[in-house]
Design a protein around this motif. Structure first.
Motif, PDB file in Angstrom:
ATOM      1  N   ARG A 135      43.615  31.331  23.613  1.00 17.44           N
ATOM      2  CA  ARG A 135      44.284  31.771  22.284  1.00 17.44           C
ATOM      3  C   ARG A 135      45.767  31.908  22.385  1.00 17.44           C
ATOM      4  O   ARG A 135      46.402  32.033  23.346  1.00 17.44           O
ATOM      5  CB  ARG A 135      43.610  33.409  22.193  1.00 17.44           C
ATOM      6  CG  ARG A 135      43.950  34.323  23.299  1.00 17.44           C
ATOM      7  CD  ARG A 135      43.398  35.618  23.093  1.00 17.44           C
ATOM      8  NE  ARG A 135      41.856  35.454  23.282  1.00 17.44           N
ATOM      9  CZ  ARG A 135      41.080  36.355  22.846  1.00 17.44           C
ATOM     10  NH1 ARG A 135      41.551  37.489  22.072  1.00 17.44           N
ATOM     11  NH2 ARG A 135      39.898  36.436  22.808  1.00 17.44           N
ATOM     12  N   TYR A 199      36.286  43.934  28.219  1.00 18.48           N
ATOM     13  CA  TYR A 199      36.254  43.541  26.868  1.00 18.48           C
ATOM     14  C   TYR A 199      37.749  43.014  26.574  1.00 18.48           C
ATOM     15  O   TYR A 199      37.920  42.313  25.768  1.00 18.48           O
ATOM     16  CB  TYR A 199      35.835  44.819  26.162  1.00 18.48           C
ATOM     17  CG  TYR A 199      36.889  45.794  25.944  1.00 18.48           C
ATOM     18  CD1 TYR A 199      37.974  45.973  25.053  1.00 18.48           C
ATOM     19  CD2 TYR A 199      36.870  46.990  27.005  1.00 18.48           C
ATOM     20  CE1 TYR A 199      38.838  47.037  24.996  1.00 18.48           C
ATOM     21  CE2 TYR A 199      37.684  48.046  27.043  1.00 18.48           C
ATOM     22  CZ  TYR A 199      38.577  47.994  26.087  1.00 18.48           C
ATOM     23  OH  TYR A 199      39.480  49.035  26.043  1.00 18.48           O
ATOM     24  N   LEU A 203      38.194  36.954  26.346  1.00 22.73           N
ATOM     25  CA  LEU A 203      37.038  36.241  26.298  1.00 22.73           C
ATOM     26  C   LEU A 203      36.943  35.063  25.284  1.00 22.73           C
ATOM     27  O   LEU A 203      36.486  35.335  24.320  1.00 22.73           O
ATOM     28  CB  LEU A 203      35.979  37.220  26.207  1.00 22.73           C
ATOM     29  CG  LEU A 203      35.989  38.230  27.310  1.00 22.73           C
ATOM     30  CD1 LEU A 203      34.894  39.144  27.154  1.00 22.73           C
ATOM     31  CD2 LEU A 203      36.154  37.796  28.663  1.00 22.73           C
ATOM     32  N   LEU A 206      32.697  31.625  26.130  1.00 24.85           N
ATOM     33  CA  LEU A 206      31.521  32.441  27.125  1.00 24.85           C
ATOM     34  C   LEU A 206      30.006  31.916  26.907  1.00 24.85           C
ATOM     35  O   LEU A 206      29.288  32.384  27.636  1.00 24.85           O
ATOM     36  CB  LEU A 206      31.517  33.666  27.261  1.00 24.85           C
ATOM     37  CG  LEU A 206      32.990  34.762  27.786  1.00 24.85           C
ATOM     38  CD1 LEU A 206      32.564  35.974  27.811  1.00 24.85           C
ATOM     39  CD2 LEU A 206      33.200  34.007  29.145  1.00 24.85           C
ATOM     40  N   ASP A 362      46.772  41.052  23.365  1.00 22.85           N
ATOM     41  CA  ASP A 362      46.093  40.210  24.044  1.00 22.85           C
ATOM     42  C   ASP A 362      46.822  39.955  25.577  1.00 22.85           C
ATOM     43  O   ASP A 362      46.293  39.361  26.339  1.00 22.85           O
ATOM     44  CB  ASP A 362      45.905  38.799  23.387  1.00 22.85           C
ATOM     45  CG  ASP A 362      44.615  39.112  22.470  1.00 22.85           C
ATOM     46  OD1 ASP A 362      43.926  39.709  22.458  1.00 22.85           O
ATOM     47  OD2 ASP A 362      44.695  38.460  21.409  1.00 22.85           O
TER      48      ASP A 362
ATOM     49  N   TYR B  10      31.364  42.134  21.869  1.00 24.44           N
ATOM     50  CA  TYR B  10      32.891  42.333  22.588  1.00 24.44           C
ATOM     51  C   TYR B  10      33.229  40.891  23.211  1.00 24.44           C
ATOM     52  O   TYR B  10      34.276  40.459  23.235  1.00 24.44           O
ATOM     53  CB  TYR B  10      32.892  43.413  23.615  1.00 24.44           C
ATOM     54  CG  TYR B  10      32.126  42.775  25.205  1.00 24.44           C
ATOM     55  CD1 TYR B  10      30.611  42.985  24.862  1.00 24.44           C
ATOM     56  CD2 TYR B  10      32.565  42.263  26.093  1.00 24.44           C
ATOM     57  CE1 TYR B  10      29.885  42.459  26.025  1.00 24.44           C
ATOM     58  CE2 TYR B  10      31.969  41.751  27.207  1.00 24.44           C
ATOM     59  CZ  TYR B  10      30.375  41.925  27.229  1.00 24.44           C
ATOM     60  OH  TYR B  10      29.999  41.548  28.171  1.00 24.44           O
ATOM     61  N   ASP B  11      32.268  40.005  23.672  1.00 20.37           N
ATOM     62  CA  ASP B  11      32.522  38.839  24.182  1.00 20.37           C
ATOM     63  C   ASP B  11      32.522  37.550  23.241  1.00 20.37           C
ATOM     64  O   ASP B  11      32.618  36.561  23.692  1.00 20.37           O
ATOM     65  CB  ASP B  11      31.474  38.496  25.156  1.00 20.37           C
ATOM     66  CG  ASP B  11      29.986  38.710  24.735  1.00 20.37           C
ATOM     67  OD1 ASP B  11      29.784  38.751  23.585  1.00 20.37           O
ATOM     68  OD2 ASP B  11      29.111  38.176  25.629  1.00 20.37           O
ATOM     69  N   LEU B  12      32.296  37.980  22.038  1.00 26.03           N
ATOM     70  CA  LEU B  12      32.548  36.750  20.984  1.00 26.03           C
ATOM     71  C   LEU B  12      33.331  37.234  20.047  1.00 26.03           C
ATOM     72  O   LEU B  12      34.290  36.125  19.482  1.00 26.03           O
ATOM     73  CB  LEU B  12      31.148  36.695  20.309  1.00 26.03           C
ATOM     74  CG  LEU B  12      29.832  36.109  21.162  1.00 26.03           C
ATOM     75  CD1 LEU B  12      28.664  36.083  20.446  1.00 26.03           C
ATOM     76  CD2 LEU B  12      29.984  34.431  21.215  1.00 26.03           C
ATOM     77  N   ASN B  14      36.583  39.155  19.139  1.00 22.10           N
ATOM     78  CA  ASN B  14      37.651  39.828  20.008  1.00 22.10           C
ATOM     79  C   ASN B  14      39.108  39.266  19.551  1.00 22.10           C
ATOM     80  O   ASN B  14      39.827  39.235  20.475  1.00 22.10           O
ATOM     81  CB  ASN B  14      37.239  39.805  21.339  1.00 22.10           C
ATOM     82  CG  ASN B  14      37.312  38.524  22.076  1.00 22.10           C
ATOM     83  OD1 ASN B  14      37.827  37.518  21.713  1.00 22.10           O
ATOM     84  ND2 ASN B  14      36.230  38.465  22.762  1.00 22.10           N
ATOM     85  N   LEU B  15      39.244  38.324  18.463  1.00 18.76           N
ATOM     86  CA  LEU B  15      40.239  37.381  18.368  1.00 18.76           C
ATOM     87  C   LEU B  15      41.733  38.335  18.043  1.00 18.76           C
ATOM     88  O   LEU B  15      41.661  39.438  17.533  1.00 18.76           O
ATOM     89  CB  LEU B  15      40.024  36.555  17.455  1.00 18.76           C
ATOM     90  CG  LEU B  15      39.765  35.193  17.795  1.00 18.76           C
ATOM     91  CD1 LEU B  15      39.642  34.292  16.377  1.00 18.76           C
ATOM     92  CD2 LEU B  15      40.516  34.280  18.524  1.00 18.76           C
ATOM     93  N   ASN B  16      42.909  37.699  18.193  1.00 21.84           N
ATOM     94  CA  ASN B  16      44.129  38.360  17.630  1.00 21.84           C
ATOM     95  C   ASN B  16      44.139  39.911  18.080  1.00 21.84           C
ATOM     96  O   ASN B  16      44.729  40.582  17.069  1.00 21.84           O
ATOM     97  CB  ASN B  16      43.817  38.306  16.224  1.00 21.84           C
ATOM     98  CG  ASN B  16      45.449  37.928  15.928  1.00 21.84           C
ATOM     99  OD1 ASN B  16      46.280  37.111  16.535  1.00 21.84           O
ATOM    100  ND2 ASN B  16      45.575  38.316  14.424  1.00 21.84           N
ATOM    101  N   ASN B  19      41.016  43.994  20.254  1.00 22.06           N
ATOM    102  CA  ASN B  19      40.646  44.965  21.521  1.00 22.06           C
ATOM    103  C   ASN B  19      41.625  46.153  21.334  1.00 22.06           C
ATOM    104  O   ASN B  19      41.013  47.229  21.914  1.00 22.06           O
ATOM    105  CB  ASN B  19      40.803  44.358  22.795  1.00 22.06           C
ATOM    106  CG  ASN B  19      39.833  43.073  23.030  1.00 22.06           C
ATOM    107  OD1 ASN B  19      38.785  43.145  22.604  1.00 22.06           O
ATOM    108  ND2 ASN B  19      40.244  41.959  23.497  1.00 22.06           N
TER     109      ASN B  19
END
Lengths: 438, 221
Positions: A135, A199, A203, A206, A362, B10-12, B14-16, B19
């Motif tokens: 990203r 979290y 990620l 995955l 991030d 949470y593992d798919l 979560n961009l930008n 979080n």
């Protein structure tokens, strides 16, 4: 004939720019305006290496260039040009004859992932190294999955791919490519192996690209980079041709031979792995010579300057790129001297006017929350956004200072900083501070 | 006192920097001396609606939305019931698609593909006095919804305690007033007589005003 005239014109412009010491992509821009497909006019040398990926492409490209140069090859690299489409085009204009033939025998081009689509659709390198895909800010320029699709759709034989085995997204290029692929990767990390993902670990990828089952990790080096496999056995990290094992903080083993590490950071180890694999695949230099050269690589190029009684350090961070920050923060976290960190940006992008700093969330600032970081100065336009992010990385607000103006900061340096100052700043600010440092 | 948060996919998704919403909410609740139980849920887990006070879903890539949807479809009933039972949801970015006609069909909104770029926006709501700052994905525009989140835009849904502003990024970091509103609603729903300590916004408010200034400058330019 038209293309010869375009090259004459743009070469003259490039010459004038060189004389007035202005580094600009104007020659490329003009050539593109006059002929949208001008880039296909160029004939690349038989040995042409494109280095792309979200991180470390400059370091890998530079190492390959340095090693071939030391071995006496006539080699060119776009070290001082932009790696965007116009920058690459400008570089080709400058380094070709009027028939578009690139003069040196070996060409090493670092290419931005966003430019790769358009460049690969017109030019075919002998080798393409993809370091990683992860990203970055720009929702405006697209996310890593879009970048992946653009690369996947434009790679073509006979290009040999050199891919990072530890990045499951990069490895999935292999599902779409019938040509030759070699992998590089590492066997272990410096510290204890991590096998759990949190979290906030960025990620990115995955899940098995074949059956959508969540991958299982045996080892995690950072974020989603490591050793993985699909529990349904559809997708397993490939074995690198020349796996790299980290011995200790000072050395690693490549192909059973010891290499000295200039810094104990993963960034450096991946660089060595990619460089070694490319050089072995090209078979132009003996193994012994490659090892000798790698022993002298110093690619954490943290520039250091003196200003009065202060040490200014400039790590090579890329604004808006969380993985770049990860590597640098990891490096800073290992320093055992009192440090002041300066973080600031006047402009986030040279291409777009945007103010969105979501990407700061991030960046794992939690990595540097130790006693050696005495304070953090948040500078300029986005100072409050940076401070806010640091607050939620559990930095006590007492350690955070906001200064909206870089001049004020420089005038009161003694008041604000400890002896060692690390700058994580945008290009514009970095240039100003470097001038002071000199 | 405990607030239990389920971070779905949470593992798919979560961009930008999304979080950040979890980090911020968790810390702010803890400052109110409320214990936070954060449960990370994904495609290998079962979703039990009654177990959580809040479900959070961030934005993601098209492929990741597709994978999440396959799982969410199996839990359509649970999710629908949780929404109707006044459970809190915060859904950011393009994940709202999961709940529409092309997702699990809880909301009947219509979308159309628009080749418009991302845009930085400030949009008004009924529940927060100041505009909400965010980054809007305009590749898919909602053209009609019965439950708009914003007063001056269709790009989001607010229904009972289901909050889905279709803006990307850490919305709580950018919008302290929305954070305060959401946090208070969430806590008061479970603990109606809770007395709040003043919420400290050392940097949040200045970051908000600064962003407004930059946006204004950008528009003028």
């Amino acid at each position: 004939m038209k293309r010869i005239l375009i090259l004459i014109l743009t070469k003259i412009i490039a010459f004038i720019l060189f004389k007035i010491q202005k580094n600009s992509d104007l020659p490329g821009l003009i050539a593109l305006k006059l002929d949208r497909a001008i880039i296909s006019y160029f004939t690349l040398p038989q040995n042409t290496i494109f280095v792309s990926g979200t991180n470390i492409k400059s370091a890998v490209a530079n190492n390959i260039y340095q090693i071939y140069t030391k071995e006496g090859y006539n080699v060119a690299e776009n070290a001082f040009s932009s790696n965007h489409y116009l920058g690459v085009l400008t570089y080709l204009i400058k380094n070709s004859n009027l028939f578009g033939k690139i003069k040196p025998n070996i060409l090493v081009l670092k290419v931005d992932t966003l430019a790769l689509e358009n460049i690969l659709s017109k030019l075919t390198p002998s080798h393409l190294i993809v370091t990683n895909l992860s990203r970055e800010q720009s929702m405006i320029t697209g996310h890593f999955e879009e970048t992946f699709i653009k690369i996947k759709n434009n790679i073509k034989e006979p290009t040999k791919l050199i891919l990072n085995a530890d990045d499951p997204l990069v490895f999935s290029l292999s599902l779409h490519y019938k040509g030759n692929i070699t992998y590089f990767g590492i066997e272990n990390n410096f510290n204890n192996q991590n096998t759990t993902l949190d979290y906030d670990d960025n990620l990115d990828f995955l899940y098995c690209p074949i059956c959508d089952t969540k991958l299982i990790y045996e080892k995690i080096f950072y974020n989603n980079i490591g050793h993985y496999h699909c529990p349904q056995n559809h997708y397993t990290r490939p074995t690198p041709q020349y796996p790299v094992t980290i011995d200790n903080q000072e050395t690693c083993l490549i192909n059973q031979q010891k290499i000295k590490l200039s810094e104990p950071v993963l960034y450096h180890v991946y660089n060595l792995a990619a460089t070694y694999t490319l050089l072995k695949e090209q078979v132009l230099i003996d193994n012994e010579k490659i090892i000798n050269h790698l022993n002298n690589i110093k690619d954490i190029t943290i520039e250091k300057y003196q200003h009065h009684n202060k040490n200014f350090f400039f790590p090579p961070t890329k604004t808006t790129n969380p993985v770049s920050y990860y590597h640098i923060l990891d490096y800073i976290s290992k320093q055992k001297t009192p440090i002041t960190l300066v973080i600031g940006y006047q402009r986030l992008s040279n291409e777009y006017i945007e103010n969105d700093v979501s990407w700061l969330w991030d960046v794992k600032f939690e990595l540097i929350n130790n006693d050696y970081i005495k304070n953090i100065i948040c500078l300029e336009k986005y100072a409050y956004d940076i401070a806010l992010r640091l607050k939620y990385a559990n930095f006590n607000p007492d350690r955070i200072t906001i200064i909206k103006n870089e001049q004020k900061f420089l005038k009161n340096l003694d008041e604000y900083t400890s002896e060692n100052i690390y700058f994580l700043t945008c290009d514009n600010l970095t240039k100003k501070f470097k001038k002071k440092g000199k | 006192m405990t607030i239990k948060i389920a971070y779905l996919y949470y593992d798919l998704l979560n961009l930008n920097g999304e979080n950040g919403n979890i980090k911020i909410l968790k810390q702010q609740l803890e400052k109110q001396n409320i214990k936070v139980e954060l449960v990370l849920l994904t495609t290998t887990d079962n979703i039990i609606g009654e177990s959580y006070d809040l479900f959070y879903i961030g934005g993601g890539t098209e492929n990741h939305l597709r994978i999440a949807l396959k799982h969410l479809q199996k839990h359509q009933q649970t999710i629908h019931q949780a929404i109707e039972n006044h459970k809190f949801f915060l859904v950011t970015g393009n994940s709202l698609e999961l709940f529409g006609k092309k997702g699990i069909g809880i909301f009947d909104f219509e979308e159309q593909t628009a080749e418009k770029p991302f845009q930085e926006v400030i949009l008004e709501t009924d529940f927060v006095g100041k505009g909400i700052i965010g980054l809007l994905n305009q590749k898919k525009d909602i053209i009609e919804t019965k439950y708009p989140f914003f007063k001056n835009s269709q790009q989001g849904i607010h229904y009972i305690n289901f909050f889905a502003p279709k803006v990307f990024g850490p919305i709580f970091a950018k919008n302290p007033l929305f954070l305060e509103f959401f946090l208070k609603q969430l806590v008061l729903f479970k603990y109606p007589f809770f007395t709040f300590q003043p919420i400290e916004f050392e940097f949040e408010e200045m970051a908000y005003y600064n962003y407004q200034k930059l946006m204004h400058k950008k528009l003028v330019e």
